[in-house]
Motif scaffolding. Structure first.
Motif, short mmCIF file in Angstrom:
data_model
loop_
_atom_site.label_atom_id
_atom_site.label_comp_id
_atom_site.label_asym_id
_atom_site.label_seq_id
_atom_site.Cartn_x
_atom_site.Cartn_y
_atom_site.Cartn_z
N ASP A 163 -25.67 70.84 -19.46
CA ASP A 163 -25.39 72.28 -19.48
C ASP A 163 -23.99 72.61 -18.98
N THR A 164 -23.13 71.59 -18.90
CA THR A 164 -21.72 71.84 -18.57
C THR A 164 -21.04 72.53 -19.75
N ILE A 165 -20.18 73.50 -19.44
CA ILE A 165 -19.42 74.21 -20.46
C ILE A 165 -17.97 73.73 -20.41
N SER A 174 -10.16 65.44 -11.15
CA SER A 174 -11.20 66.32 -10.61
C SER A 174 -12.18 66.65 -11.72
N LYS A 175 -13.45 66.78 -11.37
CA LYS A 175 -14.46 67.08 -12.39
C LYS A 175 -14.22 68.41 -13.09
N SER A 176 -13.48 69.29 -12.45
CA SER A 176 -13.24 70.61 -13.05
C SER A 176 -12.18 70.57 -14.15
N SER A 177 -11.41 69.47 -14.23
CA SER A 177 -10.30 69.43 -15.19
C SER A 177 -10.21 68.08 -15.90
N PRO A 178 -11.17 67.76 -16.74
CA PRO A 178 -11.07 66.49 -17.47
C PRO A 178 -10.07 66.60 -18.62
N PHE A 179 -9.51 65.48 -19.00
CA PHE A 179 -8.72 65.47 -20.23
C PHE A 179 -9.10 64.24 -21.05
N SER A 224 -17.15 73.65 -16.48
CA SER A 224 -17.87 74.61 -15.65
C SER A 224 -19.35 74.30 -15.66
N LEU A 225 -19.93 74.19 -14.46
CA LEU A 225 -21.37 74.00 -14.31
C LEU A 225 -21.85 75.07 -13.33
N LEU A 226 -22.50 76.09 -13.83
CA LEU A 226 -22.87 77.24 -13.03
C LEU A 226 -24.19 77.01 -12.31
N ARG A 227 -24.19 77.29 -11.02
CA ARG A 227 -25.39 77.20 -10.21
C ARG A 227 -25.38 78.34 -9.19
N LYS A 228 -26.56 78.82 -8.83
CA LYS A 228 -26.68 79.84 -7.79
C LYS A 228 -26.75 79.14 -6.44
N VAL A 229 -25.77 79.43 -5.58
CA VAL A 229 -25.67 78.75 -4.29
C VAL A 229 -25.77 79.77 -3.16
N GLU A 249 -23.72 83.01 -8.21
CA GLU A 249 -23.50 81.99 -9.24
C GLU A 249 -22.04 81.56 -9.22
N VAL A 250 -21.81 80.28 -9.06
CA VAL A 250 -20.44 79.74 -9.01
C VAL A 250 -20.36 78.47 -9.86
N ASN A 251 -19.15 78.09 -10.18
CA ASN A 251 -18.89 76.82 -10.84
C ASN A 251 -18.81 75.75 -9.76
N ILE A 252 -19.80 74.90 -9.68
CA ILE A 252 -19.83 73.94 -8.57
C ILE A 252 -18.70 72.91 -8.68
N TYR A 253 -18.15 72.71 -9.87
CA TYR A 253 -17.04 71.77 -10.00
C TYR A 253 -15.78 72.28 -9.31
#
Length: 322
Positions: free
Chosen positions: A141-143, A167-172, A194-199, A221-225
């Motif tokens: 479910d990663t966007i 970093s997992k937030s910025s793959p290339f 982006s992987l959204l989870r309610k924290v 809800e935040v992007n945990i990455y």
């Protein structure tokens, strides 16, 4: 009068019903085997990264963040810690436990690339191939959003695809084009993940040593990455703080501990065995205590301070009195 065959028939039916009921009511524990070493991209580490074999659905494992590891660094986590996180989500889990920690290493891009040789690539197939490769490293479910790209497809007879991320937030993704065994060009595509989870976020100022419950937090809800903290989810609470959290501050799992079996100020039963006779009193805990800890308690009848060991049922076995 019932004849012998009728009695046997009824007993057989009763026995079958008993077996069925007991089979239905018995819940087999889930099982899991932790890896000894984990290599990942820098950033949040998920429970799904830690498991070698299990019958727990991957959708559950991908919702448990166990640590944050910056790129080019490593940490060690005990299997007991990981098991406790699993139990909160799935209940009873059968896991081989030893004192050897799981080592997590977040490597730089070169150490975590994956490469596959294929034949030729076309413009209409690029997106499909890249997403397939990215999802080998990320939950389903990663966007992914394309931020930039460079290079173009030129004449080639084979190509390879590799995924990199500091970093997992910025793959290339790098696509290498080759012809007759020689590199003739590259395509480089930069993505945001982006992987959204309610924290959990503090709903008020929370003091060190407090027990955080569901009414002390709100969920955003935040992007945990994008986080540099280990987020807390609803299933993780209640827990005890080891630092002060300001109002609206994201709760960091690294500054929480399990709620003690006995909490300071709690009224509990204390007992001692004297000459084979068990004598019990009502006492108040003067400090927190986990199972096996020796704590001080106050006898509410006499006012005396005594010490005892915390038991699994929440009582205190007196060691000595004053």
């Amino acid at each position: 009068m019932l004849n012998h065959s009728s009695i046997v028939s009824k007993l057989t039916k009763v026995f079958i019903v008993f077996i069925i009921l007991n089979t239905v009511s018995y819940v087999y524990p889930a099982f899991a085997i932790f890896k000894s070493n984990v290599t990942t991209f820098g950033g949040p580490v998920l429970m799904s990264d830690m498991i070698d074999e299990t019958d727990i659905p991957n959708e559950i494992l991908e919702k448990i963040v166990v640590a944050y590891v910056p790129s080019n660094s490593s940490i060690s986590l005990s299997k007991k810690y990981l098991l406790n996180l699993l139990k909160k989500r799935v209940g009873l889990v059968d896991v081989p436990i030893d004192d050897v920690p799981v080592v997590i290493e977040a490597r730089s891009e070169k150490g975590t690339s994956s490469e596959t040789k294929v034949n030729i690539i076309s413009d209409d197939k690029i997106d499909e191939i890249i997403l397939e490769r990215l999802y080998e490293h990320y939950p389903g479910d990663t966007i992914f959003t394309l931020k930039s790209s460079s290079g173009k497809i030129i004449e080639h007879d084979s190509y390879s695809v590799s995924v990199h991320a500091y970093s997992k937030s910025s793959p290339f993704v790098r696509i290498t084009l080759t012809k007759n065994g020689r590199t003739v060009g590259y395509l480089v595509l930069q993505y945001s993940a982006s992987l959204l989870r309610k924290v959990a976020v503090a709903n008020r100022k929370i003091e060190k040593g407090e027990i955080i419950g569901i009414n002390d937090v709100k969920y955003e809800e935040v992007n945990i990455y994008s986080l540099t903290k280990v987020p807390v989810f609803e299933e993780d609470l209640p827990m005890m703080t080891t630092k002060v959290f300001s109002k609206d501050e994201l709760i960091d799992m690294r500054y929480l501990s399990e709620v003690p079996m006995i909490v300071k100020g709690q009224i509990t039963k204390a007992y001692s065995n004297i000459g084979g006779i068990s004598v019990s009193v009502i006492a108040q805990a003067l400090e927190n205590g986990y199972v096996g800890n020796v704590i001080r308690i106050k006898n509410l009848d006499s006012g005396s301070i005594i010490s005892g060991i915390v038991k699994e049922d929440g009582t205190v076995k007196v060691l000595e009195g004053k």
